[in-house]
Design an enzyme around this catalytic site. Structure first.
Site, PDB file in Angstrom:
ATOM      1  N   ASP A 115      -3.454  -6.137  -4.651  1.00  0.00           N
ATOM      2  CA  ASP A 115      -4.522  -5.917  -3.682  1.00  0.00           C
ATOM      3  C   ASP A 115      -4.172  -6.688  -2.420  1.00  0.00           C
ATOM      4  O   ASP A 115      -4.035  -7.910  -2.449  1.00  0.00           O
ATOM      5  CB  ASP A 115      -5.846  -6.423  -4.273  1.00  0.00           C
ATOM      6  N   PHE A 116      -4.010  -5.979  -1.293  1.00  0.00           N
ATOM      7  CA  PHE A 116      -3.555  -6.688  -0.087  1.00  0.00           C
ATOM      8  C   PHE A 116      -4.626  -7.574   0.531  1.00  0.00           C
ATOM      9  O   PHE A 116      -4.382  -8.220   1.543  1.00  0.00           O
ATOM     10  CB  PHE A 116      -2.946  -5.744   0.958  1.00  0.00           C
TER      11      PHE A 116
ATOM     12  N   ARG B 159       2.447   1.419   6.080  1.00  0.00           N
ATOM     13  CA  ARG B 159       2.423   2.771   6.648  1.00  0.00           C
ATOM     14  C   ARG B 159       1.010   3.338   6.568  1.00  0.00           C
ATOM     15  O   ARG B 159       0.453   3.531   5.486  1.00  0.00           O
ATOM     16  CB  ARG B 159       3.390   3.677   5.904  1.00  0.00           C
TER      17      ARG B 159
ATOM     18  N   HIS C  82      -5.014   1.595  10.072  1.00  0.00           N
ATOM     19  CA  HIS C  82      -6.020   2.463  10.697  1.00  0.00           C
ATOM     20  C   HIS C  82      -7.198   2.734   9.767  1.00  0.00           C
ATOM     21  O   HIS C  82      -8.203   3.295  10.184  1.00  0.00           O
ATOM     22  CB  HIS C  82      -5.380   3.768  11.187  1.00  0.00           C
TER      23      HIS C  82
ATOM     24  N   ASP D  64       0.606  -1.374  -4.706  1.00  0.00           N
ATOM     25  CA  ASP D  64      -0.622  -0.601  -4.509  1.00  0.00           C
ATOM     26  C   ASP D  64      -1.565  -0.925  -5.661  1.00  0.00           C
ATOM     27  O   ASP D  64      -1.259  -1.794  -6.490  1.00  0.00           O
ATOM     28  CB  ASP D  64      -0.327   0.897  -4.427  1.00  0.00           C
TER      29      ASP D  64
ATOM     30  N   GLY E 294       0.821  -1.205   0.000  1.00  0.00           N
ATOM     31  CA  GLY E 294       0.000   0.000   0.000  1.00  0.00           C
ATOM     32  C   GLY E 294       0.852   1.250   0.000  1.00  0.00           C
ATOM     33  O   GLY E 294       0.475   2.269   0.584  1.00  0.00           O
ATOM     34  N   GLY E 295       1.980   1.180  -0.689  1.00  0.00           N
ATOM     35  CA  GLY E 295       2.996   2.238  -0.619  1.00  0.00           C
ATOM     36  C   GLY E 295       2.783   3.414  -1.529  1.00  0.00           C
ATOM     37  O   GLY E 295       3.672   4.262  -1.648  1.00  0.00           O
TER      38      GLY E 295
END
Length: 424
Positions: free
Chosen positions: A299-300, A314, A318, A273, A250-251
């Protein structure tokens, strides 16, 4: 002898710290704070002036407490239900852009510019002046810019941020309790205050995909460059020199990976990403790093295809409720080798001993903000080991470290095969 009243203590603290700040600014020839058109955007105190920065934070906190004490509990219960109405109207009808920053205007001219009748313009502008220091009216009916509206008129990023906060975040907050009642204890991203406010069954990100104008505004809100210190936290406070391969999951455009590759010559960095950010990141990548920084669409929520020493996240977790964070971690498991590290770079909710700080207020406000938008959350320190454990007992929690002055914590776990033993 009775102890000094709290309101006197606060007044004394405000006076002494304000005097120290004023002396500091005067000694260095800095301008003192004001709301005039030529005022500084911020008080101009350098970050390395630690004592003066602390004094400023103390004054802000003490002023807030003193105001609340002298207002009294009963009046504090009164909700200012018109508070940001004028600000939304000023932005929506571009009244801040209706005249040049170094000139003046009238209610009539603002009316002609906006299409609103003159009486409506007058009441909206005067509400903005008295409640938010938007504009100035030093002569009856003659309007000039204040420091705040001058920023809005000249800084598209600042203006866009306020529009997003009022048009996207605020309505979601208004409807958060409705969502909590409709979907009790939900961990679904499409059962939120945002979905209620927008009369949709889609999550915020899926909704923005269908509304590219609003999605573009939202993306620009988060494209603001971070302070150098925030960017360097992870470079200065983790032993990258011993790692040979890292995946920034997701960088986005690869800012962290590029920073790591620049400083540590023996590490390979893969930035993952969605296709859009990956394509943009590839187009921006400096030519001298193309042999050590690569981009990959991934896709994570699907199995991780790359074996590496470190998987770096990072400000990812959240954005998701626990059930989805667990899925993100579990999608790493098939590829993990013994000793692989998971690094999560995030804010951590403060404990009771730090709840009275400005940083604590920002973290707690953001925590509620994540709930109203996505049913996501900030997490307390003790919640991280449990999250890893729920994902797989072979994730062994290493610990968490908060670099001095940093925004985020460095939270780390190590993958260990069962036969290695050990405790989480």
């Amino acid at each position: 002898m009775e102890s000094t009243a709290r309101i006197v203590q606060l007044a004394s603290m405000i006076a002494s710290h304000t005097e120290a700040i004023n002396d500091y600014l005067n000694d260095r020839g800095f301008r003192t704070p004001s709301f005039s058109l030529d005022a500084l955007d911020s008080p101009g105190i350098p970050s390395d002036a630690v004592n003066i920065q602390a004094a400023r934070a103390s004054v802000i906190s003490a002023c807030s407490e003193l105001k609340d004490l002298l207002t009294g509990p009963r009046n504090l219960l009164k909700f200012q239900w018109t508070d940001y109405v004028s600000v939304k109207a000023i932005l929506r009808f571009k009244l801040d852009q209706s005249f040049d920053v170094d000139s003046s205007t009238t209610f009539k001219k603002m009316s002609e510019f906006s299409g609103l009748d003159e009486r409506t313009v007058r009441r909206i502008v005067r509400h903005g002046i008295i409640n938010h220091r938007f504009f100035r009216e030093n002569e009856p009916g003659v309007i000039t810019h204040s420091a705040l509206t001058a920023i809005l008129a000249q800084d598209p990023a600042a203006r866009n941020s306020l529009v997003v906060e009022l048009d996207e975040f605020w309505p979601a907050g208004v409807h958060m309790a409705d969502a909590m009642e409709q979907w009790p204890n939900s961990e679904e991203c499409n059962e939120t205050g945002f979905t209620v406010a927008n009369h949709t069954t889609k999550s915020m990100y899926d909704f923005f995909a269908d509304h590219p104008d609003r999605g573009g505004r939202f993306a620009r809100y988060f494209s603001k460059p971070e302070p150098v210190a925030a960017a360097d936290e992870i470079l200065d406070n983790y032993d990258w020199a011993k790692k040979r391969k890292m995946v920034d999951v997701g960088g986005s455009h690869g800012a962290v990976a590029i920073g790591i590759a620049r400083r540590f010559q023996d590490i390979q960095c893969i930035v993952q990403d969605l296709p859009g950010p990956v394509a943009e990141g590839e187009s921006r990548l400096p030519g001298d790093l193309k042999d050590r920084v690569t981009f990959m669409a991934h896709d994570f929520f699907k199995p991780q295809p790359v074996e590496a020493d470190v998987y770096f996240f990072r400000s990812i977790f959240h954005n998701w409720p626990d059930k989805y964070c667990i899925k993100i971690l579990q999608n790493l498991v098939p590829i993990l080798k013994t000793g692989a590290r998971i690094i999560i770079h995030e804010r951590v909710l403060p404990g009771l001993e730090r709840l009275d700080t400005a940083d604590a207020m920002r973290a707690i406000n953001l925590d509620v903000g994540m709930q109203q938008l996505l049913n996501a959350q900030q997490r307390e320190l003790h919640e991280w080991p449990e999250l890893f454990r729920r994902a797989d007992h072979r994730f062994h929690y290493v610990g968490a470290y908060h670099p001095e002055g940093a925004i985020r914590w460095i939270i780390e776990a190590e993958w260990q095969d069962e036969e290695m033993g050990g405790t989480a």
